[in-house]
Each structure stands twice: as structure tokens, then as C-alpha cells.
Design an enzyme around this catalytic site. Sequence first.
Site, short mmCIF file in Angstrom:
data_model
loop_
_atom_site.label_atom_id
_atom_site.label_comp_id
_atom_site.label_asym_id
_atom_site.label_seq_id
_atom_site.Cartn_x
_atom_site.Cartn_y
_atom_site.Cartn_z
N GLY A 164 89.93 -19.35 -1.40
CA GLY A 164 89.05 -17.76 -1.28
C GLY A 164 89.56 -17.58 -0.18
NE ARG A 165 87.83 -24.13 2.38
CZ ARG A 165 87.40 -23.70 1.45
NH1 ARG A 165 86.90 -23.01 0.52
NH2 ARG A 165 87.12 -25.46 0.32
CD GLU A 225 83.49 -21.65 2.82
OE1 GLU A 225 82.90 -21.38 2.13
OE2 GLU A 225 84.60 -20.96 2.55
CE LYS A 258 89.49 -18.16 -7.27
NZ LYS A 258 90.13 -19.27 -6.46
CE LYS A 305 78.24 -18.53 -2.66
NZ LYS A 305 79.01 -18.13 -3.93
CD GLU A 342 76.74 -11.82 -0.25
OE1 GLU A 342 77.08 -12.17 -1.43
OE2 GLU A 342 76.94 -12.68 0.45
CG HIS A 370 84.49 -13.91 33.34
ND1 HIS A 370 84.18 -13.80 34.42
CD2 HIS A 370 85.56 -13.89 32.75
CE1 HIS A 370 85.40 -13.24 34.63
NE2 HIS A 370 86.62 -13.46 34.34
C1 G6Q Z 1 86.21 -19.43 -0.12
C2 G6Q Z 1 84.88 -19.58 -0.13
C3 G6Q Z 1 84.70 -18.15 -0.16
C4 G6Q Z 1 85.00 -17.54 -1.16
C5 G6Q Z 1 83.23 -15.93 -0.99
C6 G6Q Z 1 84.15 -14.87 -1.65
O1 G6Q Z 1 87.05 -20.18 -0.17
O2 G6Q Z 1 85.30 -19.49 -1.44
O3 G6Q Z 1 84.40 -17.41 1.42
O4 G6Q Z 1 85.97 -16.13 -0.39
O5 G6Q Z 1 82.16 -16.34 -1.33
O6 G6Q Z 1 83.94 -14.44 -3.53
P1 G6Q Z 1 84.18 -13.88 -3.96
O7 G6Q Z 1 86.07 -13.79 -3.35
O8 G6Q Z 1 84.74 -14.45 -5.77
O9 G6Q Z 1 84.07 -12.53 -4.04
#
Ligand code: G6Q
Length: 536
Positions: free
Chosen positions: A268-269, A355, A211, A501, A217, A386
Amino acid sequence: MAQSQTQINSSYRHYRAVNILKGLAANPYDLTVEGSLSPERIERFSAHAGEFRLLFGTERVTDDVLHALRELSHEAKLLEKMEAMQRGDVINKIEEFPSENRKVLHTAMRDFFLHPNPGKEASKAAEAEKKECEKLKDFMSALEGKETYTDLIQIGIGGSDLGPRALYIALKAFQKPNRNVHFISNVDPDDAAAVLRNVDPKRTLVVVVSKSGSTLETLTNEEIARKYFEEAGCSSAKHFISVTSKGSPMDNKERYLASFYMEDYIGGRYSATSMVGGVMLAFALGYDQFLNILKGAHEMDRIALNPNMMENLPMLSAMLGIWNRNFLHHQTLAVLPYSQALLRFPAHLQQCNMESNGKRIDKEGHPVDFDTGPIVWGEPGTNGQHSFYQLIHQGTNVVPIEFIGFRENQYGEDRNVQETTSQEKLLSNLLAQSIALAKGQRSDNPNKVFPGNRPNRILLAKRLDPFTLGGLLSYYENTIAFQGFCWNINSFDQEGVQLGKVLANKILSQFSAKRTGKRAERFPEAEAMLHQIDKL
Ligand code: G6Q
């Protein structure tokens, strides 16, 4: 005027229903008493809506508790807040302090084809998503003709990985032939290496999902994958697709075969039903099956607007969770699906819940003096039986559980072994666990005593298909939102991931300084730890 940050929030505590619930919690329903888990109770304490049925007779609730929970939902204006969210009000904010200040419109991602005018803001969002979906449909039809691509790698992390991955794994039974999906998320170089060595770049698409377009990463893994493709003689610009926000560093037509967009009001989530999950899911399952996921999610979004708590399953589940968390004071929630396909679903819910609701200030910026989101974890049953079920039956912590079960299996393949099918064995185990946890067992041998009164509920549906999975996803998203509304916290930001971060970037500059000879800002604690690593 902003009040002092040290002032304790009181709105939640001052609800009338909170005091009533506190009183009721002094003597919660005892499920271990002979006859207390009667067939009538199981029948009466069950609710259904859409594809789903929720059995909660094995929770420590009475009619009085349910009545007070309903009162609490009214006092905290849960329905009004859900309506405000789905209509597109700016709810992702902390009053009087700099914050994200955004609408929260993931529900609009699945609204456009059934309800074209749910409210102005939501309608605009739904229209924008419709365009992306049409683009995706055309893109997928163009692929159909060629049959060149057999594999797709999704590169992304957090919300750009967990939800989409959980959905993909859940629906592998519906995968189209010759369509394989792989994921790279971790900056651990082994994650990319393990995937890249097993694909043929000529026949592989790479969807880079971010996003922000700036996640360490994801950008690192994208570059690693691009180099791999170029070295194999494939132009990465012809194989790489981006999913990002308009204007982000990844919104660059020259570098991608195609780009799909998400707006800032998609957290994001909460993004699995946007293009973040859409491109990969349409590739793996077909565009129509992706739409079926959206339709199922939409149906549950509508259920979340039902004013009757007994028919509003996400609200009911949210309030049962609040009873366990704030009044019975249980710290965790285990989500235990009796479905191997839901292998990664608990991991997605862990992010979505923790989160969103792992917060310690309210929406006015005051520290709260009550518990918010629980620690969420889980694994599929029967495997978990188990493993960690010893603790949940006889350990010193009580772990509330939400079981998930299905009447039918996905592949339609099953066998009678010793007079029963595997599906029957699976369901028998699910029901047995629920009853054993609730009722417990008396014994003269202390090691064989099961204390019981371990609250749990069972969410049931007929079969895990794309429509039902969409509903399941939305059920949890809306449950989490309702709990955040009740606690008056902001479930839609994630400040808590920032500090780590920033420090990681400072430490990273120590590494690059070593390589380039330039000076990096001093960071004594990290240097001392790096010194220990150097000794290895
Ligand atoms: C979710 C968070 C987080 C995000 C990641 C990836 O709600 O905001 O998990 O999705 O840090 O972010 P980008 O999509 O910006 O790479």
C-alpha cells in the site's frame, strides 16, 4: 529449526563495521569548531546522481565514518538485497513463521517502458502494469473527447491515500484546466460531508481505491458517496471507478464504470506509482505527465542499483541515517521541504518509513537489540521556522534533519521585493538553517547559546516537476528499503496495525448490538470507556 522467539538477534551487531562505527561515535566530528565547516568540506561531502545533489557536510561524519558505513553496506549486502527486491525475489516474509510471503515489486511499476527484461518476475510484473497503463490511457482519451467530468474524488486511506495525495498536491502547478481533485479518507463523517457538498455529482468521477477491497473506512465512505450520487439522480455505477486487487470484494464490474488492478506484490505505502495513484494523477495532470513521474522514479530506482555508495544517493542517505540512529542515538528524523508544494510529502514519508521500519523483530523472528526506524515528521519551511525550530535549535533533543530544496520555483512567477525574489528568500533561509544547526553560536548570554552539532543534510534539485517528483519519491522508498536491509527486518509488512483494527470491530459490534437488540461479545474495558462518552 526456528530459534526461540526470545533469542536476541546478533547479525547486525556482529558486523565488523558496527564495532568500528561504535568506536568512531565516541568522538564524532565537531561542526562547531572554527573552520570545521569549510568550503572544501561542503564541496567534498556532496554527492550527485540524476537530477539530485545531496549536501552532507553538515552531518557529523568524517572520511573514516564514511569508509566504515561503506563497509557496513557491504557486510549487510545492501546492493544484493536491492537487486533481489527489484528482480522480484520473495523478500516480504519472516522465516519459519506465517507471514505475507510476497515479492516486493513497486519498482516494476515504472520499469516497463525502458527495461523490458530486468529479470523474469519483475518482467512479468512490468508487463501486467503496462496493460493497466494502456487501459488507463484509453480511458483518459475517451474522457478527453467528452469533457463531461471536471472533478474527481479519490476515496481511500493509508497507502491508498497518503502517497497519491502528496503527489497530487506537489504537482498542482501542472494541473490541467477544469480538472479538480478531492480526497476522502477518514471515517469521520465530516471528511465525506465536506467534500461531497462541494462537487456537482453529474460532473464528478469517484475513484475508490482499496487493495484489499475490505477496508472499513473506504467501504463506508464509498457507500456514503454512492447514496449522495443516487440522491442527486446520478447512477453511481456510471460514475464510480475501482482500483483494487483481482478477486477482491471490489472487483465487481456491475458496480463500476471501470476497474483498474494492482497485484499483491505492491505494498500500500509503495503504491503511489501504480494505478492507486495513476488514475487520479492521469485525470489531474494528463496521462503523459503520469508517465513522467514513473520515468523519474525509474531513474532513481536505477541509481539505487549503483555499487558506488557516493553515487547511490538512496544508499548514502540510508547509511547517514543509520549513523545518526544507531551510533549517535537520535530518535527522530525531520524531513523539512523548502517547497510549499511538498506540504503533504512528510506525511507520506511518515507512513512509508514508520510502517516499514517501525519493527522490533528481525526476518528470522528474533527480537532485535538495537534501534530500528526513527520517528519521522516534518512540515515545509519557512513555515516551520516560525513554529518548532526553537526546539530543533535549542531543545534538549537533537533532531537530525533532511532538508529538501529547489533552485527554481514551479509556477515561474516571482517578484523582486526589497531587491530579492521570494525564491532567493526561500533558499537563503534553507541554507541559513542548515549552517546554524551545524555550527551553533557561542554567547555569554546562556539563552542565546546555540549548541550546534545538530546533524542535517540537504537534498537539492533544479525544479519540482513530475519527473523530479518521481525521483524524489523513489529516493525515499529506496532509502527506507536499504535501512530495513541493513537491520535485517521486514520493511514490507505491517502487523502492528492489526490489533487496533480487531478491537475497533469488537467495539463497533457493541454499537450495532445496541441498535439491533442483539447481544455482543463483552468487552469490559471498552464498555467502561463508552460509559464515560455517554456522560457527555
Ligand atoms: C500500507 C498499508 C495500509 C493500507 C491501508 C489501505 O502499506 O498496508 O496503509 O494501504 O490500510 O488498505 P486498502 O488499500 O486495502 O484499503
